[in-house]
Write an enzyme that holds these catalytic residues in place. Structure first.
Site, PDB file in Angstrom:
ATOM      1  N   GLY A  45       0.803  -1.229   0.000  1.00  0.00           N
ATOM      2  CA  GLY A  45       0.000   0.000   0.000  1.00  0.00           C
ATOM      3  C   GLY A  45       0.829   1.268   0.000  1.00  0.00           C
ATOM      4  CE  LYS A  56       8.776   8.819   8.273  1.00  0.00           C
ATOM      5  NZ  LYS A  56       7.365   9.119   8.043  1.00  0.00           N
ATOM      6  CE1 TYR A 189       2.999  11.815   8.623  1.00  0.00           C
ATOM      7  CE2 TYR A 189       0.778  12.657   8.826  1.00  0.00           C
ATOM      8  CZ  TYR A 189       1.650  11.668   8.419  1.00  0.00           C
ATOM      9  OH  TYR A 189       1.172  10.535   7.809  1.00  0.00           O
ATOM     10  CB  ILE A 190       3.088  14.754   4.822  1.00  0.00           C
ATOM     11  CG1 ILE A 190       2.518  13.447   5.387  1.00  0.00           C
ATOM     12  CG2 ILE A 190       3.721  14.525   3.448  1.00  0.00           C
ATOM     13  CD1 ILE A 190       1.447  12.783   4.541  1.00  0.00           C
ATOM     14  CB  ALA A 275       2.153  18.209   2.066  1.00  0.00           C
ATOM     15  CB  VAL A 276      -3.319  20.677   2.078  1.00  0.00           C
ATOM     16  CG1 VAL A 276      -2.451  21.836   1.637  1.00  0.00           C
ATOM     17  CG2 VAL A 276      -4.005  20.038   0.873  1.00  0.00           C
ATOM     18  N   GLY A 277      -3.013  17.349   3.510  1.00  0.00           N
ATOM     19  CA  GLY A 277      -3.824  16.324   4.156  1.00  0.00           C
ATOM     20  C   GLY A 277      -4.200  15.215   3.197  1.00  0.00           C
ATOM     21  CG  ASP A 318      -5.022   5.991   5.952  1.00  0.00           C
ATOM     22  OD1 ASP A 318      -4.761   5.696   7.132  1.00  0.00           O
ATOM     23  OD2 ASP A 318      -4.186   6.495   5.176  1.00  0.00           O
ATOM     24  CG  HIS A 450      23.546   5.380  33.199  1.00  0.00           C
ATOM     25  ND1 HIS A 450      22.997   6.631  33.008  1.00  0.00           N
ATOM     26  CD2 HIS A 450      24.884   5.556  33.306  1.00  0.00           C
ATOM     27  CE1 HIS A 450      23.969   7.536  33.026  1.00  0.00           C
ATOM     28  NE2 HIS A 450      25.127   6.906  33.193  1.00  0.00           N
TER      29      HIS A 450
HETATM   30  C1  LIG Z   1       4.534  10.640   2.866  1.00  0.00           C
HETATM   31  C2  LIG Z   1       3.789   9.843   3.892  1.00  0.00           C
HETATM   32  C3  LIG Z   1       4.406   9.500   5.076  1.00  0.00           C
HETATM   33  C4  LIG Z   1       3.736   8.756   6.026  1.00  0.00           C
HETATM   34  N1  LIG Z   1       4.377   8.439   7.173  1.00  0.00           N
HETATM   35  C5  LIG Z   1       3.745   7.711   8.116  1.00  0.00           C
HETATM   36  C6  LIG Z   1       4.418   7.329   9.307  1.00  0.00           C
HETATM   37  O1  LIG Z   1       5.591   7.651   9.506  1.00  0.00           O
HETATM   38  N2  LIG Z   1       3.745   6.578  10.211  1.00  0.00           N
HETATM   39  C7  LIG Z   1       2.431   6.207  10.010  1.00  0.00           C
HETATM   40  O2  LIG Z   1       1.869   5.528  10.868  1.00  0.00           O
HETATM   41  N3  LIG Z   1       1.768   6.560   8.894  1.00  0.00           N
HETATM   42  C8  LIG Z   1       2.390   7.295   7.942  1.00  0.00           C
HETATM   43  N4  LIG Z   1       1.733   7.623   6.794  1.00  0.00           N
HETATM   44  C9  LIG Z   1       0.312   7.215   6.659  1.00  0.00           C
HETATM   45  C10 LIG Z   1       0.213   5.737   6.238  1.00  0.00           C
HETATM   46  O3  LIG Z   1       0.871   5.567   5.011  1.00  0.00           O
HETATM   47  C11 LIG Z   1      -1.248   5.318   6.138  1.00  0.00           C
HETATM   48  O4  LIG Z   1      -1.897   5.586   7.362  1.00  0.00           O
HETATM   49  C12 LIG Z   1      -1.357   3.837   5.832  1.00  0.00           C
HETATM   50  O5  LIG Z   1      -0.732   3.519   4.620  1.00  0.00           O
HETATM   51  C13 LIG Z   1      -2.834   3.416   5.769  1.00  0.00           C
HETATM   52  O6  LIG Z   1      -2.901   2.060   5.489  1.00  0.00           O
HETATM   53  P1  LIG Z   1      -4.172   1.431   4.778  1.00  0.00           P
HETATM   54  O7  LIG Z   1      -3.944  -0.050   4.794  1.00  0.00           O
HETATM   55  O8  LIG Z   1      -5.405   1.961   5.353  1.00  0.00           O
HETATM   56  O9  LIG Z   1      -4.146   1.957   3.270  1.00  0.00           O
HETATM   57  P2  LIG Z   1      -3.029   2.181   2.173  1.00  0.00           P
HETATM   58  O10 LIG Z   1      -1.670   1.982   2.671  1.00  0.00           O
HETATM   59  O11 LIG Z   1      -3.381   3.486   1.551  1.00  0.00           O
HETATM   60  O12 LIG Z   1      -3.317   1.010   1.141  1.00  0.00           O
HETATM   61  C14 LIG Z   1      -4.519   0.941   0.432  1.00  0.00           C
HETATM   62  C15 LIG Z   1      -4.342   0.003  -0.753  1.00  0.00           C
HETATM   63  O13 LIG Z   1      -5.615  -0.230  -1.333  1.00  0.00           O
HETATM   64  C16 LIG Z   1      -5.482  -0.323  -2.742  1.00  0.00           C
HETATM   65  N5  LIG Z   1      -6.797  -0.052  -3.331  1.00  0.00           N
HETATM   66  C17 LIG Z   1      -7.537   1.087  -3.229  1.00  0.00           C
HETATM   67  N6  LIG Z   1      -8.723   0.924  -3.851  1.00  0.00           N
HETATM   68  C18 LIG Z   1      -8.724  -0.329  -4.365  1.00  0.00           C
HETATM   69  C19 LIG Z   1      -9.671  -1.082  -5.106  1.00  0.00           C
HETATM   70  N7  LIG Z   1     -10.882  -0.584  -5.436  1.00  0.00           N
HETATM   71  N8  LIG Z   1      -9.333  -2.336  -5.468  1.00  0.00           N
HETATM   72  C20 LIG Z   1      -8.126  -2.862  -5.150  1.00  0.00           C
HETATM   73  N9  LIG Z   1      -7.205  -2.199  -4.439  1.00  0.00           N
HETATM   74  C21 LIG Z   1      -7.504  -0.946  -4.044  1.00  0.00           C
HETATM   75  C22 LIG Z   1      -4.398   0.706  -3.051  1.00  0.00           C
HETATM   76  O14 LIG Z   1      -3.768   0.394  -4.283  1.00  0.00           O
HETATM   77  C23 LIG Z   1      -3.462   0.572  -1.856  1.00  0.00           C
HETATM   78  O15 LIG Z   1      -2.400  -0.313  -2.140  1.00  0.00           O
HETATM   79  C24 LIG Z   1       2.389   8.341   5.799  1.00  0.00           C
HETATM   80  C25 LIG Z   1       1.755   8.679   4.602  1.00  0.00           C
HETATM   81  C26 LIG Z   1       2.440   9.414   3.656  1.00  0.00           C
HETATM   82  C27 LIG Z   1       1.741   9.746   2.370  1.00  0.00           C
END
Ligand SMILES: Cc1cc2nc3c(=O)[nH]c(=O)nc-3n(C[C@H](O)[C@H](O)[C@H](O)COP(=O)(O)OP(=O)(O)OC[C@H]3O[C@@H](n4cnc5c(N)ncnc54)[C@H](O)[C@@H]3O)c2cc1C
Length: 474
Positions: A45, A56, A189-190, A275-277, A318, A450
């Site tokens: 993902g 990171k 944060y991003i 990077a607004v969310g 998410d 320590h």
């Molecule tokens: C630059 C950046 C830095 C980050 N740093 C951190 C961090 O340091 N620590 C932290 O905890 N979080 C961090 N995050 C947030 C973190 O990446 C997300 O919270 C996390 O990836 C969410 O996981 P998820 O499994 O919900 O979805 P995702 O990781 O978004 O994965 C969703 C997957 O679903 C697939 N998908 C979507 N729709 C469909 C569909 N209809 N059919 C088939 N597949 C589909 C997509 O291709 C994707 O692979 C960061 C995010 C960004 C952008």
């Protein structure tokens, strides 16, 4: 069903292979359920491919160069040369190793892997469109579905990501040749993590932010050391301005911003990182076809068992709402898989930690002092500055502090805020303290190694009890 479709069946269909989905799929398979995991893009993902891990990796690589360049006080004189293309290759290697690991783990646990985009047909079937011409589609019947489709970056109107000079975090993390001038829209944060990376690569970074400070939601004294370091890195901040339009010039772009009085400002840049969310990805899945309710912002509503309003459909990560963090996604994925397997699992975590990998790092868990007061507690606070930590001083990084918020009577730990070296690691102890119902006394009387940064956690607990040895007590 589309004529010519192949129809297969599975007990659990997991849609999306990010940290929510792949963890759910592995746990479901571990529980003996026939499980299929489908993703339209890469396994792992956003987190492994375009988010947590690549960011990171670049933060660590640029820190190595920055620390080497700034170690003259320690008697180390170095002037590292950065080859961004090689840095990218290394980062890709890290990502490949992890995504390859996810695939192997899924297979080893007996998860069926499928590439393609899933769309609900109804509450017991989905269509999977395999990418590419002539790849076709298939219909899959499921008993339970776990939606883990994640999120994508929010676009500012007019700043759509298809235009080359306008970057989302994904393009920023893939850059082989850093721009000379980068304008970052958003100091969340991003935006802050990536501004720091680019500043350490020698890029001239300007940040515009609509609000009046960096990283809203964190207390001022927590963000102050980060702002100070960003200022030292030469990052230029402009608060109270919203990006309104941009136009291409010969050498790059000019971005116009507007403050709340309508006054306009312009900034030159080579690239613009917006990077607004982030916002949930749910519409391509057509959740309504399965009868799944989606709120006005696109999030799927769930209960404390990750269940949607449809009995056999779950949502995690998410797409299921804040906080949008990888570890929260995985935790929900495990709960959903266990509930489907008939176990009495629930989302009953006391607190979810959060970390920001800025310089220095920020990490928080549970309540702040103000939140504790709001919740009716009369909080007891303990704080320990890293400048009084032998280990922090001996690493050359002694900015920041550990703060513990506790309940007055028995001293139950309610929350913690850390800004400083390895804050992201140190917060784990306090997360465990909250989860276990530990008291200040428990943390203070645990013997800490320590010299370590973790001693600062122990000293903050002692400070709350008026018993700190290495700092003055309150
Ligand atoms: C630059 C950046 C830095 C980050 N740093 C951190 C961090 O340091 N620590 C932290 O905890 N979080 C961090 N995050 C947030 C973190 O990446 C997300 O919270 C996390 O990836 C969410 O996981 P998820 O499994 O919900 O979805 P995702 O990781 O978004 O994965 C969703 C997957 O679903 C697939 N998908 C979507 N729709 C469909 C569909 N209809 N059919 C088939 N597949 C589909 C997509 O291709 C994707 O692979 C960061 C995010 C960004 C952008």
């Amino acid at each position: 069903m589309v004529v010519g479709d192949v129809t297969t069946g599975t007990e659990v269909l997991v849609i999306g292979a990010g940290p929510g989905g792949y963890v759910a799929a592995i746990r479901a398979a571990q529980n003996g359920l026939d499980t299929t995991l489908v993703d339209r893009d890469a396994y792992g993902g956003v987190c492994l491919n375009y988010g947590c891990i690549p960011s990171k990796a670049l933060i660590s690589a640029t820190d190595v160069a920055y620390d080497a360049r700034n170690a003259t006080e320690m008697g180390v004189h170095a002037d590292p040369v950065i080859h961004t293309d090689e840095m990218q290759e290394w980062k890709e290697g890290v990502v490949d190793q992890l995504t390859g690991g996810v695939e192997k783990l899924c297979k080893a646990n007996g998860v069926n892997l499928m590439q393609g985009e899933a769309t609900f047909v109804d509450d017991s079937t989905a269509r999977i469109a395999h990418g590419g011409e002539g790849q076709g589609s298939e219909t899959i019947a499921f008993e339970h579905a776990i939606v883990a489709t994640g999120s994508r970056p929010i676009e500012v109107p007019g700043f759509e990501f298809e235009h080359d000079p306008i970057w989302s975090s994904r393009e920023a993390l893939e850059v082989e040749e850093p721009p000379e001038k980068l304008l970052v829209v958003g100091a969340g944060y991003i935006g802050m993590e990536l501004s720091t990376v680019f500043a350490k690569l020698g890029v001239d970074v300007t940040v515009v932010e609509m609000l009046d400070g960096i990283m809203p939601g964190y207390e001022d004294d927590v963000t102050r050391p980060v702002k100070q370091r960003a200022d030292e890195l030469g990052i230029d901040f402009n608060f109270g301005e919203a990006a309104s339009e941009w136009e291409e010039t010969e050498g790059g772009v000019v971005v116009t911003t507007e403050d709340e009085d309508g006054e306009e400002y312009t900034y030159d840049a080579d690239k613009v990182l917006v990077a607004v969310g982030r916002q949930p990805v749910s519409e391509s899945l057509d959740p309504e076809a399965a009868g799944v309710d989606v709120d006005e912002n696109g999030f799927i509503r769930t209960d404390d068992q990750a269940r949607t309003n449809v009995d056999n459909v779950y949502a995690v990560g998410d797409v299921a709402g804040e906080p949008m963090l990888a570890h929260k996604a995985s935790n929900e994925g495990i709960v959903a898989a266990e509930v489907i397997a008939g176990e009495p699992a629930a989302l009953d975590q006391q607190a979810i930690p959060a970390a920001v990998f800025t310089d220095p790092e920020i990490a928080t868990v549970g309540m702040t002092e103000a939140e504790a007061e709001e919740a009716g507690f009369e909080p007891k606070i303990g704080q320990f500055p890293f400048r009084a930590s032998g280990r922090a001083l001996s690493t050359g990084e002694s900015e920041g502090f550990v703060r513990i918020v506790a309940e007055q009577e028995a001293g139950f730990v309610l929350g913690a805020q850390i800004v400083g070296p390895e804050a992201s690691e140190l917060i784990a102890e306090l997360g465990l303290a909250i989860e276990m119902g530990a008291t200040l006394e428990d943390v203070a009387s645990t013997v800490h190694t320590h010299p370590t940064l973790a001693e600062a956690v122990m000293e903050a607990a002692e400070n709350a009890n008026g018993e700190a040895i290495h700092t003055l007590n309150r």
